[in-house]
Design an enzyme around this catalytic site. Structure first.
Site, mmCIF file in Angstrom:
data_model
loop_
_atom_site.group_PDB
_atom_site.id
_atom_site.type_symbol
_atom_site.label_atom_id
_atom_site.label_comp_id
_atom_site.label_asym_id
_atom_site.label_seq_id
_atom_site.Cartn_x
_atom_site.Cartn_y
_atom_site.Cartn_z
ATOM 1 N N TRP A 112 -94.407 24.126 14.935
ATOM 2 C CA TRP A 112 -95.244 24.584 16.048
ATOM 3 C C TRP A 112 -96.557 25.200 15.574
ATOM 4 O O TRP A 112 -96.567 25.968 14.622
ATOM 5 C CB TRP A 112 -94.444 25.627 16.818
ATOM 6 N N MET A 113 -97.635 24.904 16.293
ATOM 7 C CA MET A 113 -98.931 25.580 16.099
ATOM 8 C C MET A 113 -99.410 26.129 17.429
ATOM 9 O O MET A 113 -99.369 25.418 18.431
ATOM 10 C CB MET A 113 -99.974 24.588 15.570
ATOM 11 N N ASN A 114 -99.871 27.396 17.445
ATOM 12 C CA ASN A 114 -100.729 27.795 18.572
ATOM 13 C C ASN A 114 -102.068 28.281 18.034
ATOM 14 O O ASN A 114 -102.705 27.500 17.295
ATOM 15 C CB ASN A 114 -100.053 28.690 19.609
ATOM 16 N N ASP A 115 -102.508 29.464 18.327
ATOM 17 C CA ASP A 115 -103.907 29.841 18.089
ATOM 18 C C ASP A 115 -104.425 29.557 16.677
ATOM 19 O O ASP A 115 -103.734 29.841 15.698
ATOM 20 C CB ASP A 115 -104.087 31.352 18.270
ATOM 21 N N GLN B 203 -101.380 30.139 14.011
ATOM 22 C CA GLN B 203 -100.060 30.640 14.405
ATOM 23 C C GLN B 203 -99.057 29.507 14.200
ATOM 24 O O GLN B 203 -99.194 28.436 14.801
ATOM 25 C CB GLN B 203 -100.094 31.074 15.872
ATOM 26 N N PHE C 87 -98.969 37.954 14.330
ATOM 27 C CA PHE C 87 -99.713 37.344 15.426
ATOM 28 C C PHE C 87 -101.172 37.113 15.025
ATOM 29 O O PHE C 87 -101.569 37.381 13.901
ATOM 30 C CB PHE C 87 -99.627 38.250 16.667
ATOM 31 N N ARG D 265 -103.601 43.427 20.592
ATOM 32 C CA ARG D 265 -103.513 42.378 19.578
ATOM 33 C C ARG D 265 -104.783 41.542 19.376
ATOM 34 O O ARG D 265 -105.730 41.647 20.109
ATOM 35 C CB ARG D 265 -102.367 41.429 19.927
ATOM 36 N N ASP D 266 -104.683 40.687 18.362
ATOM 37 C CA ASP D 266 -105.656 39.631 18.052
ATOM 38 C C ASP D 266 -106.998 40.170 17.563
ATOM 39 O O ASP D 266 -108.061 39.889 18.156
ATOM 40 C CB ASP D 266 -105.875 38.707 19.273
ATOM 41 N N GLU E 214 -106.754 37.939 25.740
ATOM 42 C CA GLU E 214 -106.270 37.609 24.401
ATOM 43 C C GLU E 214 -107.414 37.066 23.536
ATOM 44 O O GLU E 214 -108.408 36.542 24.041
ATOM 45 C CB GLU E 214 -105.153 36.566 24.481
HETATM 46 C C1 FRU Z 1 -102.427 33.705 22.357
HETATM 47 C C2 FRU Z 1 -101.343 34.596 21.803
HETATM 48 C C3 FRU Z 1 -101.952 35.783 21.100
HETATM 49 C C4 FRU Z 1 -100.887 36.164 20.134
HETATM 50 C C5 FRU Z 1 -100.340 34.841 19.730
HETATM 51 C C6 FRU Z 1 -98.891 34.857 19.371
HETATM 52 O O1 FRU Z 1 -102.096 32.378 22.475
HETATM 53 O O2 FRU Z 1 -100.485 34.994 22.837
HETATM 54 O O3 FRU Z 1 -102.338 36.810 21.969
HETATM 55 O O4 FRU Z 1 -101.391 36.879 19.056
HETATM 56 O O5 FRU Z 1 -100.564 33.963 20.797
HETATM 57 O O6 FRU Z 1 -98.480 33.646 18.838
#
Ligand code: FRU
Length: 675
Positions: free
Chosen positions: A225-228, A244, A287, A345-346, A399
């Site tokens: 999985w990949m997110n941000d 991520q 995160f 966060r972030d 975010e």
């Molecule tokens: C945004 C988010 C961030 C958090 C991360 C966790 O997509 O919710 O706020 O740091 O993803 O994976």
């Protein structure tokens, strides 16, 4: 990665072993059955009861669920016969050539004084030995990692390897696992831990990923999985893209930071996993965050999560590849009273004047979305300055804040959760937003002059910017969206990032164009001019799913006019101008796959947006990459991004006009070929 280069050297060396003589470097090599790949104990002599033929194992996971991480098919599993038994296993004698260093994998052997590997002389006398000094480190118990025995004093001598299990106790892992002896080893010892475990998992599992929807020039996780995007930056001579990452399934899970580097945003090199959730303060996840270079070191500032509490932590590196955690630097004690420590966060870190600043997304106790600013002289000690932004249009957190200066103007970027829909803007559950204006570094407040959506398509979230050495501001973003089904997940992976974009401001508005480096990969140019569209037409040579189209469209008298991509006998995806609505539309409702979505979202199949129509003409530039479609209107005035999951045979491209005619004024079509 290193593993495959070790294997290829080993194979080459094994093939040429008989031929090497004298002082020539023998290359990395092994001795008879030094990796147990014969599937038996052939070449080894057992003494005592600890080892038998059963010890040569093909298991991949131990009884306690620990992955063994063997090399090849077989390894020596000391627990297979009788954990409490003792004994030794001795190799045939061989002449020690090269640098005398012997690398091998070791696991279990909780007591390194009792379970170890020794380099012996030909008579079996122990010369040097190495045990598992890091037993239990970040969960490595049965799992093996590479250690190095230094036998440089014995080069040229006849030697043997002896595997010793003298542990007859009841304790944990009172046996020894070993594998893959490499003589004249040129690499380093490994540090067992969750980043190494992730890398071993990647090297074992990435080949198993189903490639049906895999992109060719967009960055995506090797598996899982990949997110941000995180830490997007230029450092040590190349661009860095962290993200991520949850390696172990194509679903969100305990977050690691995966890492790629690139020189041109098109070809991506996989780097070792940068950080993993392996300390008390980040055990539930590392995160999102950013990176910054200071005094020749690269720092990652990220949100460390433990028991629902979010704090900010640092990791640092001298080579931009291997990172060491440096601890928490902003805890919830430094949080204003009206902000929640569960949503903090972030960090976006940047340098301005003579100080470092960090912007963090947060949720106020009154339910507002907020962005907070902190200041530091050294990245280690931070003090709260004030609120950058606060409002109630989100039902969650602002975010992933980002701030970049473009030609003297500050551009503040955020991804507000559950952002209020505004006519055609913000139709996704989670929004994306930029504001132009000015950040006051004394108070933290941002004075916004103009605000708009960044991308009006389906799949765009958590953008981050970097400033390149040539001054260009370049943006990446997650090319997916929360609370939707992701068809690629059934194939062992999920999530990718957009083709990075160059940002500029024109009359105070953000313009986005694909990075110019992509043009190096244009092949098979095809052009057309002045083609009447009455109904639907196709053009010779215009098809494909890894392609770029640059079209100038005279909208003529048509009620709707545009382009169809990913077309097959049953499927099509439409990009067009709708005159009655005076909007451009991205319609994937007939792509062939249904995406389930949150009830708060009206649909996940159609998006529209306003663009400027001058002289009844629309410019459309489209990038297709197997399962994605990024559409730039009017040289970057507006962009719409979406994933398109059609059948492999849906490679058609056509042009259409409804209720009237339109005209292709000019067209360029290229295949994008990344060799
Ligand atoms: C945004 C988010 C961030 C958090 C991360 C966790 O997509 O919710 O706020 O740091 O993803 O994976």
């Amino acid at each position: 990665m290193k593993r495959s280069s070790v294997i290829s050297v080993l194979v080459a060396a094994a093939l040429s072993l008989g031929g090497c003589s004298g002082g020539a470097d023998p290359g990395e090599y092994t001795f008879n059955n030094g990796g147990f790949e014969n599937g038996s104990l052939s070449g080894w002599t057992a003494d005592g009861d600890a080892f038998g033929e059963k010890s040569v194992s093909r298991l991949t996971v131990s009884e306690c669920g620990d992955t063994f991480y063997q090399q090849g098919k077989y390894f020596l599993y000391g627990g297979a016969v009788d954990g409490k038994a003792t004994g030794t296993l001795t190799s045939e004698a061989f002449k020690l050539k090269g640098n005398g260093r012997i690398g091998f994998l070791i696991g279990a052997g909780a007591d390194p004084d009792k379970c170890y590997v020794a380099l012996c002389d030909a008579d079996g006398k122990e010369l040097v030995k190495a045990g598992n000094e890091r037993f239990g480190a970040s969960g490595f118990t049965d799992g093996m990692y590479r250690v190095v025995l230094d036998g440089s004093d014995y080069v040229g001598k006849k030697v043997r390897i002896k595997i010793v299990d003298n542990d007859s106790g009841e304790g944990m892992q009172n046996y020894i696992n070993v594998d893959d002896f490499i003589v004249n080893y040129g690499g380093e010892a490994e540090i067992p831990g969750k980043t190494l475990a992730a890398d071993k998992y990647i090297s074992q599992m990435s080949q198993a990923v189903d490639t049906t929807y895999r992109h060719t020039y967009h960055v995506m996780p090797p598996v899982g999985w990949m997110n941000d995007p995180n830490g997007f930056n230029y450092a040590f001579g190349k661009y860095h893209f962290f993200y991520q990452f949850h390696p172990y399934s194509a679903e969100w899970g305990p977050m690691h930071w995966g890492h790629y580097t690139t020189e041109d945003f098109v070809k991506w090199s996989l780097e070792p996993t940068a950080i993993a959730p392996d300390t008390d303060y980040d055990r539930d996840g590392c995160f999102s965050g950013t990176s910054i270079v200071k005094d020749g070191r690269m720092y990652l500032m990220y949100t460390s999560v433990a028991d629902g509490r979010q704090t900010q932590a640092l990791a640092r590196s001298t080579d931009g590849v291997h990172f060491t955690k440096a601890g928490e630097v902003i805890t919830s004690e430094e949080l204003p009273a009206d902000c929640s420590w569960a949503d903090f966060r972030d960090p976006k870190v940047f340098y301005r004047g003579d100080s470092y600043y960090a912007l963090m997304g947060s949720r106020g106790t009154d339910g507002s979305g907020q962005v907070l600013m902190y200041k530091s002289a050294d990245l280690m000690r931070w003090r709260y300055v004030g609120k950058v932004w606060k409002d109630r249009r989100t039902n969650g957190v602002y975010e992933c804040p980002d701030l970049v200066n473009i030609g003297g103007a500050d551009v503040f970027i955020t991804s507000p959760q559950g952002f209020a829909r505004d006519d055609w803007r913000h139709e996704n559950v989670h929004g994306n937003l930029y504001m132009t204006g000015k950040l006051n570094t004394d108070t933290g407040a941002f004075e916004a002059l103009y605000e708009d959506e960044i991308d009006s398509g389906f799949d765009f979230y958590a953008p981050q910017t970097l400033t390149a050495p040539d001054g260009r501001v370049i943006m990446t973003a997650w090319m997916q969206m929360w609370t939707r089904s992701m068809p690629a997940a059934a194939h062992g992976w999920a999530g990718a990032a957009i083709l990075p974009r160059e940002l500029s401001l024109k009359n105070g508005r953000l313009y986005q164009t694909p990075v110019r480096e992509i043009e190096k990969y244009r092949r098979n140019k095809m052009t057309a001019e002045n083609r009447e569209i009455d109904g639907e037409i196709t053009l010779d040579g215009v098809s494909g799913t890894k392609a770029e189209l640059v079209v100038s469209l005279d909208l003529g008298s048509a009620a709707k006019a545009g382009i169809k991509v990913y077309c097959g006998t049953r499927h099509e995806t439409l990009i067009y101008y709708d005159r009655a609505a005076d909007k451009v539309v991205f319609d994937r409702s007939n792509m062939g796959t249904t995406i389930s979505h949150d009830a708060k979202e009206l649909n996940a199949s159609k998006r529209s947006a306003k663009v400027t129509i001058e002289n009844n003409t629309l410019k459309i530039r489209i990038f297709l990459d197997v399962s994605s479609c990024e559409v730039f209107f009017n040289d970057g005035e507006r962009v719409m991004t979406g994933n398109v999951y059609s059948d492999a045979g849906d490679t058609g491209i056509s042009f259409f006009a409804e209720n009237g005619t339109a005209k292709i004024v000019s067209l360029e079509k290229y295949d994008i070929v990344v060799g």
